[in-house]
Write an enzyme that holds these catalytic residues in place. Sequence first.
Site, PDB file in Angstrom:
ATOM      1  N   THR A  65       7.757   1.213   2.077  1.00  0.00           N
ATOM      2  CA  THR A  65       6.905   2.348   1.739  1.00  0.00           C
ATOM      3  C   THR A  65       5.447   1.947   1.600  1.00  0.00           C
ATOM      4  OG1 THR A  65       7.125   2.076  -0.659  1.00  0.00           O
ATOM      5  CG2 THR A  65       8.803   3.424   0.439  1.00  0.00           C
ATOM      6  N   ASP A  66       4.605   2.949   1.637  1.00  0.00           N
ATOM      7  CA  ASP A  66       3.195   2.728   1.316  1.00  0.00           C
ATOM      8  C   ASP A  66       2.981   3.085  -0.152  1.00  0.00           C
ATOM      9  OD1 ASP A  66       3.107   5.527   1.194  1.00  0.00           O
ATOM     10  OD2 ASP A  66       2.094   5.728   3.126  1.00  0.00           O
ATOM     11  N   GLN A  67       1.765   3.123  -0.587  1.00  0.00           N
ATOM     12  CA  GLN A  67       1.458   3.366  -1.994  1.00  0.00           C
ATOM     13  C   GLN A  67       1.899   4.760  -2.456  1.00  0.00           C
ATOM     14  OE1 GLN A  67      -2.656   2.784  -2.935  1.00  0.00           O
ATOM     15  NE2 GLN A  67      -2.280   2.636  -5.119  1.00  0.00           N
ATOM     16  N   MET A  68       2.070   5.676  -1.506  1.00  0.00           N
ATOM     17  CA  MET A  68       2.455   7.050  -1.852  1.00  0.00           C
ATOM     18  C   MET A  68       3.975   7.248  -1.893  1.00  0.00           C
ATOM     19  SD  MET A  68      -0.388   9.049   0.467  1.00  0.00           S
ATOM     20  CE  MET A  68       0.081   8.152   1.959  1.00  0.00           C
ATOM     21  N   ILE A 119       5.870   6.852   0.727  1.00  0.00           N
ATOM     22  CA  ILE A 119       6.230   7.337   2.061  1.00  0.00           C
ATOM     23  C   ILE A 119       6.534   6.119   2.926  1.00  0.00           C
ATOM     24  CG2 ILE A 119       5.420   8.619   4.091  1.00  0.00           C
ATOM     25  CD1 ILE A 119       5.711  10.367   1.570  1.00  0.00           C
TER      26      ILE A 119
END
Length: 134
Positions: free
Chosen positions: A15-18, A20
């Site tokens: 995932t990324d920081q969000m 997602i």
Amino acid sequence: MSPVTINITPRYSETDQMGIIHHANYLIYLEQARLEWLSQLGFSYVKMEEEGVLLPVYNIDIKYKNPIKFGEEIYVRISLQSKPTTRVVFDYEIVNQKNQICAVCELTLVFTDAQTFRPRKPIPEFLEACSKLF
């Protein structure tokens, strides 16, 4: 052989920081589905390479429709678009557990001679197995 579907539970590290799933990981999911498709057809990359065939990516077109979020299980459906020639074209659909389409993809691989790196025909057994799908 109908389309092959595999289930994947994305990992937090994808995932990324969000929260997602990062778009680069979609390529890994597509490859996992392709390996399973080949396995169900009775082949593997190892068998192809033993026959002197490599399958580099020629083209990939991914359309991202809905984000995949951490904690969602996804399903990757793969099917063969047409009979292989020196190229093999796959269609993919990635859906989430709500049956929302997250991405669609068309991926083209080229059958390549492992020594010369020039395009070549598929091994006859693979072509015969694929022909039975149409």
